[in-house]
Design a protein around this motif. Structure first.
Motif: not given
Ligand code: HEC
Ligand code: HEC
Length: 160
Positions: A63-70, A110-124
């Protein structure tokens, strides 16, 4: 409202059960030296859930990009709360789960810190209309089995 085809959903559930059963067997087999690779993935995910699933649901890596998790793993300042950043083996294992199961950002994104801003979360959730802003506490409204790491099962409102 999106309809999840019944067959696909059943496949998911059985797939999940098969994976869990397989992991358990592999865990036992490991003691006698069988299937070390599956057990490594299992260990990594278990460490992630232990480190990041204590205060809220352990969010699935995709749900979030790798960079956010890192960044989240190593930052003590966590959404207005102090957390213990991961170090050593715990960091290695949790990262071992998150890195291969998430996708990188595009260059300049930009690195998203909220799911609402995550393109991967939105895609799901392309066809999902959220009644309220998405938070870690709201997954369970539609995914009743998140506490078992199951994000494929949906509450009756969302089933066909
Ligand atoms: C000590 C408790 C605690 C621990 C441990 C913790 N979190 Fe959190 N987490 C929070 C709180 C509190 C929030 C803010 C909740 C909110 O604003 O709705 C939060 C929010 C988040 C969010 C933002 C979700 C969103 O879109 O609103 C993410 C992502 C997240 N945590 C990931 C992690 C990860 C990864 C770890 C493991 C390194 C972790 N958390 C460990 C307490 C914790
Ligand atoms: C308002 C309802 C709703 C909420 C809240 C919600 N989801 Fe979902 N989610 C869905 C629906 C519906 C699907 C299936 C979409 C489809 O297949 O088109 C889905 C699909 C998913 C999937 C893909 C499941 C799979 O493997 O097939 C993941 C992962 C997921 N959601 C994670 C989350 C997380 C994490 C949260 C909380 C931060 C969350 N969702 C909150 C409704 C919701």
């Amino acid at each position: 409202m999106p309809r999840l085809r019944g067959r696909r959903r059943r496949l998911w559930i059985w797939g999940m059960i098969a994976v869990l059963a397989g992991s358990l067997l592999a865990g036992w087999g490991q003691k006698s030296g069988a299937q070390p690779s599956l057990t490594q993935a299992q260990l990594e995910q278990a460490q992630y859930v232990r480190s990041c699933g204590g205060c809220h649901v352990a969010l699935p890596a995709q749900v979030l990009p790798t960079e956010t998790w890192r960044r989240l793993l190593q930052d003590p300042n966590h959404y207005g709360q102090q957390i213990q950043p991961l170090t050593g083996v715990a960091l290695q294992l949790a990262w071992g789960y998150l890195r291969p199961n998430s996708r990188p950002l595009r260059q300049g994104e930009q690195v998203p810190y909220r799911l609402a801003d995550s393109r991967y979360f939105r895609a799901l959730h392309l066809q999902v209309e959220f009644p309220s802003p998405v938070r870690v506490s709201s997954c369970i409204d539609c995914h009743p089995r998140v506490n078992f790491g199951d994000f494929a099962s949906l509450s009756p409102d969302w089933q066909s």
